[in-house]
Motif scaffolding. Structure first.
Motif, PDB file in Angstrom:
ATOM      1  N   ALA A  27       0.830  -1.203   0.000  1.00 19.67           N
ATOM      2  CA  ALA A  27       0.000   0.000   0.000  1.00 19.67           C
ATOM      3  C   ALA A  27       0.865   1.254   0.000  1.00 19.67           C
ATOM      4  O   ALA A  27       0.564   2.228  -0.686  1.00 19.67           O
ATOM      5  N   PHE A  28       1.952   1.222   0.744  1.00 20.45           N
ATOM      6  CA  PHE A  28       2.894   2.344   0.820  1.00 20.45           C
ATOM      7  C   PHE A  28       3.409   2.694  -0.579  1.00 20.45           C
ATOM      8  O   PHE A  28       3.452   3.859  -0.965  1.00 20.45           O
ATOM      9  N   HIS A  57       1.170   4.849  -2.982  1.00 18.30           N
ATOM     10  CA  HIS A  57       0.953   6.270  -2.703  1.00 18.30           C
ATOM     11  C   HIS A  57       2.165   7.077  -3.165  1.00 18.30           C
ATOM     12  O   HIS A  57       3.291   6.577  -3.179  1.00 18.30           O
ATOM     13  N   GLY A 110       4.001  11.635   0.272  1.00 25.81           N
ATOM     14  CA  GLY A 110       2.578  11.840   0.518  1.00 25.81           C
ATOM     15  C   GLY A 110       2.185  11.621   1.969  1.00 25.81           C
ATOM     16  O   GLY A 110       2.890  10.957   2.731  1.00 25.81           O
ATOM     17  N   ALA A 120      -0.314   9.881   3.102  1.00 28.08           N
ATOM     18  CA  ALA A 120      -0.684   8.491   3.383  1.00 28.08           C
ATOM     19  C   ALA A 120       0.532   7.672   3.784  1.00 28.08           C
ATOM     20  O   ALA A 120       0.456   6.831   4.684  1.00 28.08           O
ATOM     21  N   ARG A 121       1.669   7.897   3.136  1.00 29.40           N
ATOM     22  CA  ARG A 121       2.881   7.153   3.498  1.00 29.40           C
ATOM     23  C   ARG A 121       3.284   7.454   4.948  1.00 29.40           C
ATOM     24  O   ARG A 121       3.670   6.559   5.685  1.00 29.40           O
ATOM     25  N   ARG A 174       1.290   8.410   7.375  1.00 27.66           N
ATOM     26  CA  ARG A 174       0.313   7.785   8.278  1.00 27.66           C
ATOM     27  C   ARG A 174       0.598   6.301   8.432  1.00 27.66           C
ATOM     28  O   ARG A 174       0.553   5.765   9.542  1.00 27.66           O
ATOM     29  N   ILE A 175       0.901   5.628   7.324  1.00 22.74           N
ATOM     30  CA  ILE A 175       1.166   4.188   7.383  1.00 22.74           C
ATOM     31  C   ILE A 175       2.368   3.895   8.274  1.00 22.74           C
ATOM     32  O   ILE A 175       2.297   3.055   9.165  1.00 22.74           O
ATOM     33  N   GLN A 219      -7.299   2.090  12.273  1.00 24.40           N
ATOM     34  CA  GLN A 219      -6.672   3.072  11.382  1.00 24.40           C
ATOM     35  C   GLN A 219      -5.782   2.385  10.350  1.00 24.40           C
ATOM     36  O   GLN A 219      -5.801   2.741   9.169  1.00 24.40           O
ATOM     37  N   GLU A 235      -7.843   0.721   7.689  1.00 26.92           N
ATOM     38  CA  GLU A 235      -8.374   1.714   6.758  1.00 26.92           C
ATOM     39  C   GLU A 235      -7.321   2.166   5.755  1.00 26.92           C
ATOM     40  O   GLU A 235      -7.636   2.456   4.604  1.00 26.92           O
ATOM     41  N   GLU A 236      -6.077   2.219   6.173  1.00 27.52           N
ATOM     42  CA  GLU A 236      -4.998   2.685   5.296  1.00 27.52           C
ATOM     43  C   GLU A 236      -4.494   1.599   4.354  1.00 27.52           C
ATOM     44  O   GLU A 236      -4.221   1.871   3.192  1.00 27.52           O
ATOM     45  N   LEU A 294      -7.079   1.636  -6.132  1.00 24.27           N
ATOM     46  CA  LEU A 294      -5.900   2.506  -6.172  1.00 24.27           C
ATOM     47  C   LEU A 294      -4.921   2.044  -7.243  1.00 24.27           C
ATOM     48  O   LEU A 294      -4.379   2.853  -8.002  1.00 24.27           O
TER      49      LEU A 294
END
Length: 107
Positions: free
Chosen positions: A44-45, A48, A52, A54-55, A57-58, A81, A84-85, A96
């Protein structure tokens, strides 16, 4: 490697080296694919953009969960959390990834 010992060649992409603690052991998706939590986060990382939000947050959530015990009260909110990510969709078959099809390989 046997089926019970999957390899995680892209784990180093996440650069946090997080494991253990209150991190979930794995995520299983309706597509039939399953990932170690750290491998799923790395997948997922990578989807993105660099630098960013999102990175960040992960990696932040992963780091905090790795320092907690599974029974800690803060762990459940962080697990939600993280899901969700990184686990809201299969990183190799999700929306995505499909959006990235139109992205040029070279800027």
């Amino acid at each position: 490697p046997s089926r019970s010992e999957p390899q995680c060649p892209r784990l180093t992409t996440l650069h946090c080296g997080c494991s253990g603690g209150a991190l979930p052991p794995f995520y299983v998706f309706p597509t039939g694919l399953a990932y170690h939590a750290a491998c799923c986060a790395a997948e997922a990382f990578d989807l993105h953009p660099a630098g960013g939000v999102a990175r960040g947050r992960i990696t932040g959530i992963m780091g905090r969960l790795a320092r907690l015990k599974p029974e800690d009260s803060a762990a459940q909110a962080l697990l939600t959390q993280l899901a969700e990510e990184v686990a809201c969709e299969d990183p190799r078959n999700g929306e995505l990834l499909v959006r990235l099809v139109d992205t040029p390989y070279v800027d």
